[in-house]
Design an enzyme around this catalytic site. Sequence first.
Site, mmCIF file in Angstrom:
data_model
loop_
_atom_site.group_PDB
_atom_site.id
_atom_site.type_symbol
_atom_site.label_atom_id
_atom_site.label_comp_id
_atom_site.label_asym_id
_atom_site.label_seq_id
_atom_site.Cartn_x
_atom_site.Cartn_y
_atom_site.Cartn_z
ATOM 1 N N SER A 9 0.850 -1.194 0.000
ATOM 2 C CA SER A 9 0.000 0.000 0.000
ATOM 3 C C SER A 9 0.882 1.238 0.000
ATOM 4 C CB SER A 9 -0.894 0.019 1.240
ATOM 5 O OG SER A 9 -1.371 1.338 1.439
ATOM 6 N N HIS A 34 -1.246 -1.355 -4.220
ATOM 7 C CA HIS A 34 -2.497 -1.016 -3.537
ATOM 8 C C HIS A 34 -2.574 0.501 -3.360
ATOM 9 C CE1 HIS A 34 -5.973 -2.064 -1.037
ATOM 10 N NE2 HIS A 34 -5.577 -1.128 -0.178
ATOM 11 N N ASP A 36 -4.802 3.534 -1.935
ATOM 12 C CA ASP A 36 -5.872 3.870 -0.981
ATOM 13 C C ASP A 36 -6.424 5.266 -1.226
ATOM 14 O OD1 ASP A 36 -6.093 1.572 0.823
ATOM 15 O OD2 ASP A 36 -4.006 2.004 1.329
ATOM 16 N N MET A 38 -9.041 8.032 0.006
ATOM 17 C CA MET A 38 -9.851 8.436 1.171
ATOM 18 C C MET A 38 -10.350 9.854 0.983
ATOM 19 S SD MET A 38 -7.481 6.925 4.206
ATOM 20 C CE MET A 38 -6.808 5.247 4.116
ATOM 21 N N HIS A 67 -8.421 0.964 -3.883
ATOM 22 C CA HIS A 67 -9.323 0.735 -2.748
ATOM 23 C C HIS A 67 -10.019 2.054 -2.446
ATOM 24 C CE1 HIS A 67 -9.595 -0.298 1.860
ATOM 25 N NE2 HIS A 67 -10.777 -0.194 1.281
ATOM 26 N N MET A 69 -12.276 4.403 -0.535
ATOM 27 C CA MET A 69 -12.951 4.669 0.745
ATOM 28 C C MET A 69 -13.569 6.051 0.589
ATOM 29 S SD MET A 69 -9.859 3.108 3.017
ATOM 30 C CE MET A 69 -8.749 3.237 1.613
ATOM 31 N N MET A 138 -11.313 -6.238 5.540
ATOM 32 C CA MET A 138 -10.529 -5.258 6.292
ATOM 33 C C MET A 138 -10.207 -5.824 7.671
ATOM 34 S SD MET A 138 -10.108 -2.641 4.304
ATOM 35 C CE MET A 138 -9.239 -1.663 5.544
ATOM 36 N N ASP A 180 -6.553 -6.589 4.264
ATOM 37 C CA ASP A 180 -5.947 -5.250 4.301
ATOM 38 C C ASP A 180 -5.972 -4.705 5.726
ATOM 39 O OD1 ASP A 180 -5.095 -2.667 3.824
ATOM 40 O OD2 ASP A 180 -6.815 -2.098 2.570
ATOM 41 N N GLY A 182 -2.693 -4.046 8.904
ATOM 42 C CA GLY A 182 -1.879 -4.698 9.933
ATOM 43 C C GLY A 182 -1.244 -6.006 9.497
HETATM 44 C C1 DX5 Z 1 -6.346 1.351 5.731
HETATM 45 C C2 DX5 Z 1 -5.886 1.165 4.301
HETATM 46 C C3 DX5 Z 1 -4.780 0.180 4.234
HETATM 47 C C4 DX5 Z 1 -3.558 0.620 4.999
HETATM 48 C C5 DX5 Z 1 -2.623 -0.533 5.187
HETATM 49 O O1 DX5 Z 1 -7.432 2.189 5.766
HETATM 50 O O2 DX5 Z 1 -6.938 0.691 3.502
HETATM 51 O O3 DX5 Z 1 -4.494 -0.186 2.909
HETATM 52 O O4 DX5 Z 1 -2.881 1.674 4.402
HETATM 53 O O5 DX5 Z 1 -1.551 -0.105 5.972
HETATM 54 P P1 DX5 Z 1 -0.871 -1.087 7.021
HETATM 55 O O6 DX5 Z 1 -0.358 -2.261 6.286
HETATM 56 O O7 DX5 Z 1 0.205 -0.244 7.609
HETATM 57 O O8 DX5 Z 1 -1.921 -1.472 8.030
HETATM 58 ZN ZN ZN Z 2 -6.497 -0.293 1.539
#
Ligand code: DX5
Ligand code: ZN
Length: 225
Positions: A9, A34, A36, A38, A67, A69, A138, A180, A182
């Site tokens: 990501s 990946h 993200d 937001m 992804h 959001m 998630m 996705d 942690g």
């Molecule tokens: C969380 C994102 C993830 C996140 C993953 O909202 O969708 O893709 O950036 O980051 P790590 O791997 O550090 O949890």
């Molecule tokens: Zn993500």
Amino acid sequence: MRTYRIAPSILSADFARLGEEVGAVAAAGADMIHFDVMDNHYVPNLTIGPLVCAAIRPLTQAPIDVHLMVKPVDRIIPEFAKAGAGIISFHPEASEHVDRTIGLIHEAGCKAGLALNPATPLSCLDHVLHRLDLVLVMSVNPGFPGQQFIAHALDKVRLVRRRTDEEMRGQGRELMLEVDGGVKIENIAAIASAGADTFVAGSAIFGSGDYAASIAAMRRALASV
Ligand code: DX5
Ligand code: ZN
């Protein structure tokens, strides 16, 4: 034998050097990038959009795994398709018409994924699983990188795997199960044992000094499953 994919990501990349970072992680063996998105509305953070997707598209052969959001979601789909997205996932809570949104993603020429938050019930897969190319489980609440993996997500992955296996039985098609949040070298094998095949990792890769070594360590852990 399952095909495993690692999707770094870029949310955890150094944004001042994003192009270099994408090139570096691709050279280090990333299977997908990946991405993200937001909107400070559906989730409490604001990141990057189609312009940035188009800018990094030429830097790698790897598919861009977008992804979303964001809410609403439909309007932005053609823009990401034009910007070179390979897969577009969205959250069912962010769409008024989930089936229509899946259709829009396919019409735009991309693979469609549905992203399930930790508290989203699996019933949202009813009546749409047959149209999906990916289910994204998630393992953190979306919004930020570097959060702790929610252990309960493993049970959810097991349940989703049963449903995706059933869905794929007798069909030649592929249905990815992505996790996705942690994901680390230390827990990736357990997540794969629960049934995931595609692994998003932000801080675990970009927070390490050596991207290739981190991805290789993840692959070694996956080989032990
Ligand atoms: C969380 C994102 C993830 C996140 C993953 O909202 O969708 O893709 O950036 O980051 P790590 O791997 O550090 O949890
Ligand atoms: Zn993500």
